[in-house]
Design an enzyme around this catalytic site. Structure first.
Site, PDB file in Angstrom:
ATOM      1  N   HIS A 250      -8.107  -8.198   8.781  1.00 23.18           N
ATOM      2  CA  HIS A 250      -8.802  -7.371   7.782  1.00 23.18           C
ATOM      3  C   HIS A 250      -9.616  -8.214   6.816  1.00 23.18           C
ATOM      4  O   HIS A 250      -9.950  -7.768   5.731  1.00 23.18           O
ATOM      5  CB  HIS A 250      -7.781  -6.503   7.017  1.00 23.18           C
ATOM      6  CG  HIS A 250      -7.098  -5.506   7.909  1.00 23.18           C
ATOM      7  ND1 HIS A 250      -5.926  -4.871   7.577  1.00 23.18           N
ATOM      8  CD2 HIS A 250      -7.414  -5.069   9.143  1.00 23.18           C
ATOM      9  CE1 HIS A 250      -5.551  -4.063   8.571  1.00 23.18           C
ATOM     10  NE2 HIS A 250      -6.433  -4.170   9.530  1.00 23.18           N
TER      11      HIS A 250
ATOM     12  N   PHE B  71       0.813  -1.225   0.000  1.00 26.01           N
ATOM     13  CA  PHE B  71       0.000   0.000   0.000  1.00 26.01           C
ATOM     14  C   PHE B  71       0.844   1.271   0.000  1.00 26.01           C
ATOM     15  O   PHE B  71       0.503   2.247  -0.676  1.00 26.01           O
ATOM     16  CB  PHE B  71      -0.929  -0.003   1.239  1.00 26.01           C
ATOM     17  CG  PHE B  71      -1.933  -1.117   1.189  1.00 26.01           C
ATOM     18  CD1 PHE B  71      -1.665  -2.347   1.775  1.00 26.01           C
ATOM     19  CD2 PHE B  71      -3.135  -0.941   0.506  1.00 26.01           C
ATOM     20  CE1 PHE B  71      -2.579  -3.390   1.708  1.00 26.01           C
ATOM     21  CE2 PHE B  71      -4.058  -1.987   0.431  1.00 26.01           C
ATOM     22  CZ  PHE B  71      -3.778  -3.209   1.025  1.00 26.01           C
TER      23      PHE B  71
HETATM   24  N1  APR Z   1      10.329  -7.538   2.010  1.00 29.38           N
HETATM   25  C1  APR Z   1      10.314  -6.840   3.176  1.00 29.38           C
HETATM   26  N2  APR Z   1       9.566  -5.724   3.363  1.00 29.38           N
HETATM   27  C2  APR Z   1       8.817  -5.309   2.312  1.00 29.38           C
HETATM   28  C3  APR Z   1       8.788  -5.973   1.072  1.00 29.38           C
HETATM   29  C4  APR Z   1       9.593  -7.139   0.946  1.00 29.38           C
HETATM   30  N3  APR Z   1       9.641  -7.844  -0.192  1.00 29.38           N
HETATM   31  N4  APR Z   1       7.943  -5.297   0.241  1.00 29.38           N
HETATM   32  C5  APR Z   1       7.469  -4.240   0.946  1.00 29.38           C
HETATM   33  N5  APR Z   1       7.996  -4.244   2.183  1.00 29.38           N
HETATM   34  C6  APR Z   1       7.690  -3.335   3.284  1.00 29.38           C
HETATM   35  C7  APR Z   1       7.555  -1.887   2.863  1.00 29.38           C
HETATM   36  O1  APR Z   1       8.804  -1.230   2.991  1.00 29.38           O
HETATM   37  C8  APR Z   1       6.540  -1.355   3.895  1.00 29.38           C
HETATM   38  O2  APR Z   1       7.212  -0.877   5.052  1.00 29.38           O
HETATM   39  O3  APR Z   1       6.429  -3.721   3.769  1.00 29.38           O
HETATM   40  C9  APR Z   1       5.730  -2.593   4.285  1.00 29.38           C
HETATM   41  C10 APR Z   1       4.323  -2.585   3.717  1.00 29.38           C
HETATM   42  O4  APR Z   1       3.616  -1.577   4.393  1.00 29.38           O
HETATM   43  P1  APR Z   1       2.160  -1.144   3.887  1.00 29.38           P
HETATM   44  O5  APR Z   1       2.164  -1.031   2.403  1.00 29.38           O
HETATM   45  O6  APR Z   1       1.749   0.023   4.723  1.00 29.38           O
HETATM   46  O7  APR Z   1       1.241  -2.407   4.226  1.00 29.38           O
HETATM   47  P2  APR Z   1       0.591  -2.765   5.627  1.00 29.38           P
HETATM   48  O8  APR Z   1       1.476  -2.381   6.753  1.00 29.38           O
HETATM   49  O9  APR Z   1       0.171  -4.187   5.539  1.00 29.38           O
HETATM   50  O10 APR Z   1      -0.732  -1.839   5.643  1.00 29.38           O
HETATM   51  C11 APR Z   1      -1.643  -2.053   6.706  1.00 29.38           C
HETATM   52  O11 APR Z   1      -3.200  -0.590   5.592  1.00 29.38           O
HETATM   53  O12 APR Z   1      -4.349   0.142   3.749  1.00 29.38           O
HETATM   54  C12 APR Z   1      -4.436  -0.656   4.852  1.00 29.38           C
HETATM   55  O13 APR Z   1      -5.863  -2.500   5.064  1.00 29.38           O
HETATM   56  C13 APR Z   1      -4.655  -2.101   4.480  1.00 29.38           C
HETATM   57  O14 APR Z   1      -3.912  -4.073   5.681  1.00 29.38           O
HETATM   58  C14 APR Z   1      -3.483  -2.832   5.130  1.00 29.38           C
HETATM   59  C15 APR Z   1      -3.038  -1.863   6.207  1.00 29.38           C
END
Ligand code: APR
Ligand code: ZN
Length: 261
Positions: free
Chosen positions: A127, A40
């Site tokens: 979620h 996201f």
């Molecule tokens: N390996 C390690 N870390 C990774 C990788 C990877 N291959 N790809 C992405 N990341 C990290 C990114 O740097 C980021 O810090 O994973 C994190 C993803 O964060 P978000 O995109 O914010 O996702 P998340 O934390 O799951 O979001 C929480 O937000 O929009 C809502 O409901 C949605 O469940 C989601 C919630």
């Protein structure tokens, strides 16, 4: 990250896992990017292409135009029943198979922990899960596989075949309550854990992001595997700033070595 550094950090994480009795793994969208599902908040992520303010339950219910937009977001990013678990999901499932995993608490809706082999009753989906679509009027549940072809054929706002009612993916949208029982049990497991591993989350969305806090406040050790910084990094015993697939593969290889598996 240098391999040397990764191996040293993975070894420390493996030591902590071998010594733990109640390991909880907490995951976010970052564990699934290597399966081809966008996260996201990384550059190019979902909220760079779509406006999260459009992704609320009130808007979904209020207008066909908003429903059209939300089904498009789902179709373009999250609605993949074709995605396969990657090395990180497989490593977490290995921990389960070795008897070292109490449960997974996930913010993800992609079902990939279950596909990798963690049983449903050990996965707490805060979620929801994209595998089903609900009719908000008659309650009928459709498997995603019944709806996706309709979207692929160009239907923009699928409705219920039974009652023509409003269909909604079985996921939690902004403004919606998280499933109460799941949230309660996940909180209990976090507080009962003695080691808590965060994989692939910015830890900025609540109440999900309370989970690592509950664990640390209750005395658990914390390991963070994430490509970018999180608000909990300074409370972690180990922070691995690397891709989840290679990091978790190295960690689990270390656990196997120590357990003589
Ligand atoms: N390996 C390690 N870390 C990774 C990788 C990877 N291959 N790809 C992405 N990341 C990290 C990114 O740097 C980021 O810090 O994973 C994190 C993803 O964060 P978000 O995109 O914010 O996702 P998340 O934390 O799951 O979001 C929480 O937000 O929009 C809502 O409901 C949605 O469940 C989601 C919630
Ligand atoms: Zn219906």
């Amino acid at each position: 990250m240098e391999n040397r550094d990764l191996n040293a950090l993975a070894a420390r994480a493996a030591d902590l896992i071998v010594g733990s009795q109640k390991l909880v793994v907490f995951t976010g969208a970052g564990i699934s990017t290597e399966s081809g599902i966008p996260d996201f908040r990384s550059p190019g992520g979902i909220w760079e292409r779509f406006d999260p303010d459009d992704f609320t339950i009130d808007k979904f219910r209020s207008s066909p135009d908003s429903r059209r937009k939300q089904w498009r977001i789902l179709k373009e990013g999250l609605l993949t029943d074709k995605a396969a678990p990657n090395a990180a999901h497989i490593a977490v499932a290995e921990l389960y198979r070795m008897g070292k995993l109490d449960c997974v608490i996930t913010q993800n809706i992609d079902n990939l922990h279950q596909k990798a082999g963690v049983p449903d009753d050990r996965v707490f989906e805060l979620h929801g899960n994209m595998q089903f679509v609900l009719c908000l009027d008659c309650g009928r549940r459709y498997p995603l596989g019944d709806i996706k072809p309709r979207l692929d054929r160009g239907e923009e706002i699928p409705d219920c075949l039974e009652c023509r009612g409003m269909l909604k993916p079985d996921i939690v949208m902004f403004g919606e309550q998280l499933p109460y029982d799941v949230l309660q049990e996940a909180g209990r497991r976090a507080m009962a854990s003695d080691l808590f591993i965060v994989i692939g989350s910015t830890l900025v969305v609540y109440p999900a992001a309370f989970m690592p806090l509950y664990a640390v406040e209750a005395g658990a050790g914390l390991i963070i595997v994430n490509l970018s910084a999180t608000p909990m990094d300074d409370r972690a015993a180990v922070v691995i700033r690397a891709k989840a697939g290679e990091a978790m593969s190295a960690v689990v290889a270390g656990v196997k070595e120590r357990l003589g598996r």
